[in-house]
Write a protein that holds these residues in place. Sequence first.
Motif, PDB file in Angstrom:
ATOM      1  N   SER A   1      10.508 -16.495   2.854  1.00  0.00           N
ATOM      2  CA  SER A   1      11.662 -15.631   3.087  1.00  0.00           C
ATOM      3  C   SER A   1      11.755 -14.534   2.033  1.00  0.00           C
ATOM      4  O   SER A   1      12.009 -13.366   2.354  1.00  0.00           O
ATOM      5  CB  SER A   1      12.946 -16.466   3.091  1.00  0.00           C
ATOM      6  OG  SER A   1      14.081 -15.649   3.282  1.00  0.00           O
ATOM      7  N   ALA A   2      11.518 -14.902   0.778  1.00  0.00           N
ATOM      8  CA  ALA A   2      11.552 -13.914  -0.305  1.00  0.00           C
ATOM      9  C   ALA A   2      10.430 -12.892  -0.141  1.00  0.00           C
ATOM     10  O   ALA A   2      10.621 -11.697  -0.390  1.00  0.00           O
ATOM     11  CB  ALA A   2      11.442 -14.622  -1.654  1.00  0.00           C
ATOM     12  N   ALA A   3       9.259 -13.381   0.283  1.00  0.00           N
ATOM     13  CA  ALA A   3       8.128 -12.471   0.489  1.00  0.00           C
ATOM     14  C   ALA A   3       8.427 -11.476   1.601  1.00  0.00           C
ATOM     15  O   ALA A   3       8.109 -10.283   1.497  1.00  0.00           O
ATOM     16  CB  ALA A   3       6.875 -13.276   0.815  1.00  0.00           C
ATOM     17  N   MET A   4       9.051 -11.948   2.673  1.00  0.00           N
ATOM     18  CA  MET A   4       9.373 -11.048   3.774  1.00  0.00           C
ATOM     19  C   MET A   4      10.448 -10.039   3.378  1.00  0.00           C
ATOM     20  O   MET A   4      10.450  -8.898   3.867  1.00  0.00           O
ATOM     21  CB  MET A   4       9.815 -11.845   4.998  1.00  0.00           C
ATOM     22  CG  MET A   4       8.677 -12.572   5.710  1.00  0.00           C
ATOM     23  SD  MET A   4       7.283 -11.493   6.166  1.00  0.00           S
ATOM     24  CE  MET A   4       8.074 -10.310   7.263  1.00  0.00           C
ATOM     25  N   ASP A   5      11.350 -10.416   2.484  1.00  0.00           N
ATOM     26  CA  ASP A   5      12.338  -9.459   1.970  1.00  0.00           C
ATOM     27  C   ASP A   5      11.636  -8.321   1.236  1.00  0.00           C
ATOM     28  O   ASP A   5      12.006  -7.148   1.372  1.00  0.00           O
ATOM     29  CB  ASP A   5      13.325 -10.164   1.039  1.00  0.00           C
ATOM     30  CG  ASP A   5      14.328 -11.043   1.774  1.00  0.00           C
ATOM     31  OD1 ASP A   5      14.471 -10.873   3.002  1.00  0.00           O
ATOM     32  OD2 ASP A   5      14.957 -11.894   1.124  1.00  0.00           O
ATOM     33  N   ILE A   6      10.621  -8.682   0.449  1.00  0.00           N
ATOM     34  CA  ILE A   6       9.848  -7.667  -0.276  1.00  0.00           C
ATOM     35  C   ILE A   6       9.108  -6.775   0.712  1.00  0.00           C
ATOM     36  O   ILE A   6       9.123  -5.536   0.608  1.00  0.00           O
ATOM     37  CB  ILE A   6       8.857  -8.336  -1.249  1.00  0.00           C
ATOM     38  CG1 ILE A   6       9.604  -9.075  -2.353  1.00  0.00           C
ATOM     39  CG2 ILE A   6       7.901  -7.296  -1.841  1.00  0.00           C
ATOM     40  CD1 ILE A   6       8.701  -9.944  -3.215  1.00  0.00           C
ATOM     41  N   GLN A   7       8.449  -7.404   1.668  1.00  0.00           N
ATOM     42  CA  GLN A   7       7.682  -6.662   2.668  1.00  0.00           C
ATOM     43  C   GLN A   7       8.584  -5.696   3.441  1.00  0.00           C
ATOM     44  O   GLN A   7       8.211  -4.544   3.687  1.00  0.00           O
ATOM     45  CB  GLN A   7       7.024  -7.654   3.623  1.00  0.00           C
ATOM     46  CG  GLN A   7       5.813  -7.114   4.359  1.00  0.00           C
ATOM     47  CD  GLN A   7       5.233  -8.156   5.288  1.00  0.00           C
ATOM     48  OE1 GLN A   7       5.663  -8.272   6.426  1.00  0.00           O
ATOM     49  NE2 GLN A   7       4.262  -8.926   4.802  1.00  0.00           N
ATOM     50  N   ARG A   8       9.775  -6.159   3.787  1.00  0.00           N
ATOM     51  CA  ARG A   8      10.738  -5.322   4.505  1.00  0.00           C
ATOM     52  C   ARG A   8      11.133  -4.111   3.668  1.00  0.00           C
ATOM     53  O   ARG A   8      11.213  -2.985   4.181  1.00  0.00           O
ATOM     54  CB  ARG A   8      11.975  -6.153   4.860  1.00  0.00           C
ATOM     55  CG  ARG A   8      13.005  -5.447   5.727  1.00  0.00           C
ATOM     56  CD  ARG A   8      14.259  -6.311   5.860  1.00  0.00           C
ATOM     57  NE  ARG A   8      15.163  -5.854   6.909  1.00  0.00           N
ATOM     58  CZ  ARG A   8      16.011  -4.857   6.787  1.00  0.00           C
ATOM     59  NH1 ARG A   8      16.088  -4.200   5.634  1.00  0.00           N
ATOM     60  NH2 ARG A   8      16.804  -4.527   7.795  1.00  0.00           N
ATOM     61  N   ARG A   9      11.397  -4.334   2.378  1.00  0.00           N
ATOM     62  CA  ARG A   9      11.798  -3.235   1.495  1.00  0.00           C
ATOM     63  C   ARG A   9      10.684  -2.195   1.376  1.00  0.00           C
ATOM     64  O   ARG A   9      10.946  -0.982   1.453  1.00  0.00           O
ATOM     65  CB  ARG A   9      12.150  -3.792   0.114  1.00  0.00           C
ATOM     66  CG  ARG A   9      12.403  -2.722  -0.935  1.00  0.00           C
ATOM     67  CD  ARG A   9      12.958  -3.322  -2.224  1.00  0.00           C
ATOM     68  NE  ARG A   9      12.147  -4.403  -2.755  1.00  0.00           N
ATOM     69  CZ  ARG A   9      11.055  -4.228  -3.498  1.00  0.00           C
ATOM     70  NH1 ARG A   9      10.628  -2.994  -3.784  1.00  0.00           N
ATOM     71  NH2 ARG A   9      10.394  -5.264  -3.974  1.00  0.00           N
ATOM     72  N   ILE A  10       9.447  -2.659   1.198  1.00  0.00           N
ATOM     73  CA  ILE A  10       8.314  -1.735   1.076  1.00  0.00           C
ATOM     74  C   ILE A  10       8.124  -0.949   2.372  1.00  0.00           C
ATOM     75  O   ILE A  10       7.869   0.262   2.353  1.00  0.00           O
ATOM     76  CB  ILE A  10       7.034  -2.521   0.726  1.00  0.00           C
ATOM     77  CG1 ILE A  10       7.186  -3.253  -0.619  1.00  0.00           C
ATOM     78  CG2 ILE A  10       5.827  -1.592   0.717  1.00  0.00           C
ATOM     79  CD1 ILE A  10       7.476  -2.366  -1.791  1.00  0.00           C
ATOM     80  N   PHE A  11       8.244  -1.638   3.493  1.00  0.00           N
ATOM     81  CA  PHE A  11       8.119  -0.975   4.790  1.00  0.00           C
ATOM     82  C   PHE A  11       9.189   0.099   4.961  1.00  0.00           C
ATOM     83  O   PHE A  11       8.892   1.238   5.352  1.00  0.00           O
ATOM     84  CB  PHE A  11       8.218  -2.016   5.906  1.00  0.00           C
ATOM     85  CG  PHE A  11       8.303  -1.437   7.291  1.00  0.00           C
ATOM     86  CD1 PHE A  11       7.274  -0.650   7.800  1.00  0.00           C
ATOM     87  CD2 PHE A  11       9.414  -1.677   8.098  1.00  0.00           C
ATOM     88  CE1 PHE A  11       7.343  -0.117   9.084  1.00  0.00           C
ATOM     89  CE2 PHE A  11       9.487  -1.153   9.379  1.00  0.00           C
ATOM     90  CZ  PHE A  11       8.456  -0.373   9.868  1.00  0.00           C
ATOM     91  N   LYS A  12      10.425  -0.241   4.645  1.00  0.00           N
ATOM     92  CA  LYS A  12      11.510   0.717   4.826  1.00  0.00           C
ATOM     93  C   LYS A  12      11.329   1.933   3.910  1.00  0.00           C
ATOM     94  O   LYS A  12      11.597   3.077   4.324  1.00  0.00           O
ATOM     95  CB  LYS A  12      12.852   0.045   4.554  1.00  0.00           C
ATOM     96  CG  LYS A  12      14.046   0.946   4.868  1.00  0.00           C
ATOM     97  CD  LYS A  12      15.373   0.233   4.653  1.00  0.00           C
ATOM     98  CE  LYS A  12      16.550   1.153   4.957  1.00  0.00           C
ATOM     99  NZ  LYS A  12      17.857   0.490   4.696  1.00  0.00           N
ATOM    100  N   GLN A  13      10.877   1.712   2.688  1.00  0.00           N
ATOM    101  CA  GLN A  13      10.647   2.830   1.777  1.00  0.00           C
ATOM    102  C   GLN A  13       9.620   3.803   2.357  1.00  0.00           C
ATOM    103  O   GLN A  13       9.783   5.026   2.260  1.00  0.00           O
ATOM    104  CB  GLN A  13      10.153   2.313   0.418  1.00  0.00           C
ATOM    105  CG  GLN A  13      11.234   1.707  -0.451  1.00  0.00           C
ATOM    106  CD  GLN A  13      10.673   1.233  -1.777  1.00  0.00           C
ATOM    107  OE1 GLN A  13      10.128   0.126  -1.883  1.00  0.00           O
ATOM    108  NE2 GLN A  13      10.779   2.060  -2.787  1.00  0.00           N
ATOM    109  N   GLN A  14       8.571   3.264   2.952  1.00  0.00           N
ATOM    110  CA  GLN A  14       7.532   4.127   3.511  1.00  0.00           C
ATOM    111  C   GLN A  14       8.018   4.843   4.776  1.00  0.00           C
ATOM    112  O   GLN A  14       7.653   5.994   5.023  1.00  0.00           O
ATOM    113  CB  GLN A  14       6.270   3.313   3.787  1.00  0.00           C
ATOM    114  CG  GLN A  14       5.613   2.809   2.499  1.00  0.00           C
ATOM    115  CD  GLN A  14       4.351   2.012   2.767  1.00  0.00           C
ATOM    116  OE1 GLN A  14       3.243   2.536   2.693  1.00  0.00           O
ATOM    117  NE2 GLN A  14       4.516   0.726   3.058  1.00  0.00           N
TER     118      GLN A  14
END
Length: 349
Positions: free
Chosen positions: A178-191
């Motif tokens: 869950s924590a990893a997907m939160d990170i992945q989501r943030r990176i995706f949204k930034q891009q």
Amino acid sequence: MNTDSSNKKGCPCCSFDLFLPSSEGGQDSGQREDKFQDTALDDLPLSVAEVAAQLASPESSGIVLPIIVDTHCHAQLMRDRDDAYAITDIDLNNVRFQSLACSVEPADFNATLEYASTSTSILPALGVHPWYVESILSNEKWIDELEHLLLIHPKAIVGEIGLCKIAKWVRSYPEGKSAAMDIQRRIFKQQMELAAKLNRPVTVHCVDAHGIFLSVIKELVESSTLPPAIGMHSFTGTAHHVKQLLDFERQAVRASEVRNQEPLFYFGFSHAVNYAMCSSEKSRRRGCEAIQAVPIDRLMVESDVHHSDDVLGGTIGAISYVSWARQAAVKEIADRTARNGLNFLACGG
């Protein structure tokens, strides 16, 4: 094969020859089909050689200059070849071919740009793939570095970016999935926000994360930070997911007058992923239904290969697969997906 390989120096994307064909031919309403055709799964798609022979034949079905457009590959990685995409003894010099080479992490940004610089028919895409998010976690300046490269390469698009619950690092992340997907989501949204800021299309990987993806899109709509076009790469969703995305675009995006009347979502399909890796009858039928659910003006083909010698064959394989799924003529699919691909790559430009 006509690739206009002139080995131009300097900015590779500025030398990219974006050939937008006339709008003659291949016209239809672009409306989604509500009833799926009964694709005979016992019949296999035509081989790459068979499709290549059709595309090379003098009879052109009203197409003056055949064009093939690959909207996603990783040819700069130069990994092992796939013999399934080998083309021999077929003259494709009358076929114009253009492709999009996508990076996966900052370590291959330069390789992607160098590969694109070898031909005016190759466009680069720069971004961080969800499998490689770990590579930037210790670099607080990664998004600034990406923006800098995109600014000096004004025709480069953003990608490959996205969301993926089955990424190896996500499954082994010490603080949990869950924590990893939160990170992945943030990176995706930034891009995605960067792409909107620079008015660039994006090519998106989304696996087992449709709900997360849609939640990000809704936030971007609310903040008026949508990119001009979103290419769903090697789309593995269902016909229901296609309908859901298109309904969302029509209702939320169009109603809010955030965008003009150009398509927001495009859907790319590859032989390498959508057919070769989806080998069960259930998955192939689901893939056919998804392809049939996509309006013809949103449909794209991708090679999604990892070696430059496989790009043309991989794209022809995708044309074969999509033609088989829609029970349509090879040249019709080649022509229409080329138009769509070029329109997608030109969005925002």
